[in-house]
Design a protein around this motif. Sequence first.
Motif, mmCIF file in Angstrom:
data_model
loop_
_atom_site.group_PDB
_atom_site.id
_atom_site.type_symbol
_atom_site.label_atom_id
_atom_site.label_comp_id
_atom_site.label_asym_id
_atom_site.label_seq_id
_atom_site.Cartn_x
_atom_site.Cartn_y
_atom_site.Cartn_z
ATOM 1 N N TYR A 30 0.801 -1.096 -0.075
ATOM 2 C CA TYR A 30 -0.376 -0.238 -0.122
ATOM 3 C C TYR A 30 0.816 1.373 0.357
ATOM 4 C CZ TYR A 30 -3.135 3.447 0.845
ATOM 5 O OH TYR A 30 -4.105 4.502 1.132
ATOM 6 N N ILE B 174 -4.524 -5.728 -2.650
ATOM 7 C CA ILE B 174 -4.780 -5.778 -1.498
ATOM 8 C C ILE B 174 -6.239 -6.816 -1.478
ATOM 9 C CG2 ILE B 174 -5.151 -4.788 -0.064
ATOM 10 C CD1 ILE B 174 -2.999 -3.400 -0.127
ATOM 11 N N ASN C 173 -5.516 -0.329 6.294
ATOM 12 C CA ASN C 173 -6.882 -0.810 5.098
ATOM 13 C C ASN C 173 -7.028 -1.687 6.458
ATOM 14 O OD1 ASN C 173 -4.982 -1.214 1.961
ATOM 15 N ND2 ASN C 173 -3.839 -0.937 3.985
#
Length: 347
Positions: free
Chosen positions: A187, A200, A232
């Motif tokens: 990320y 992801i 996340n």
Amino acid sequence: MTEAPQRRPGFGMPVPGRPEPGPDRSTEQDGDRPPGPGPDGARDQDDLLPPDATVNLAAERKAAGIDEILEALDRELVGLAPIKQRIREIAALLLVDHVRARFGLAATRPSLHMCFTGAPGTGKTTVALRMAELLHRVGYLDRGHLVAVTRDDLVGQYVGHTAPKTKEVLKRAMGGVLFIDEAYYLYRADNERDYGQESIEILLQVMENQRDKIVVILAGYKDRMDTFFASNPGMSSRIAHHLDFPEYSLDELAEIAQLMLTEVRYRLSAEAEQTLLDYLGRRMQQPRFANARSVRNALERARLRHASRLLAEPDRAWNKDDLMRLEPADLLASRVFSQSEDEPPED
């Protein structure tokens, strides 16, 4: 990605992106896996034990080979008592679930996706290898192999490239453990055109919908993993076990060095043992220290100097002990003992 070469005891490391089979596991077929319940914990009625039956959990534990794995962890890894205790608890839960299923006491399979946090060289990959083997032994995973990857193995560089890469890695890891090192690099919030988020999202779907076929372990520094999870939350909610690997103490690093040398049939003279302690104490204070990896690198360099030292006297006869024994000179030549603060560290 191809099959990883066989690792040398004590010094080898898994190659990112390549499957890491254990002994006799690379050719296992579904029919070779240990007996156990299906994905939902159910069994055929013919396999169920009668209600008045009894089972000996110690015998079940022995039959599954759980003790062999736990003993291997104790041999391979110094310290890490909290980590080993958590693995014992997971093994106990899965064994009891396996026995319960034999009585028709089906239960939802526990989610075993994990996060390993800690500095490099603290044993995260070794624990992941043994965890994969353990999950296979108790029937949780079909194959029990490990596929170790980094961002580069999952994320593409252009549109339409990431999904095939991620799905191919997941395909190779099915039936085993997918170990994603430095997972926070998936990320990148500062890059709107980054494709890591696509990877992801694919991982999240598989972790939720196919958790009976694969276990995902994310690894990296704790502070960076905390930031990654904050960005996340869907990934954080799917991680059932967070294990923090502490850095090793000086005495533990010295013990690790002795284990590594024993495995490759070397030893330290009494004087060299003290020199190694001095070396480790200095190296621990320098940048980019990597715990057991730095110990391994130091011993590799010491072996190089040892070999050069012997060859520097072509007319001298050397005996078996000479070929095994490292002396202070084999360590003192390291720049760790002489470098200034502005020089990069060297093992």
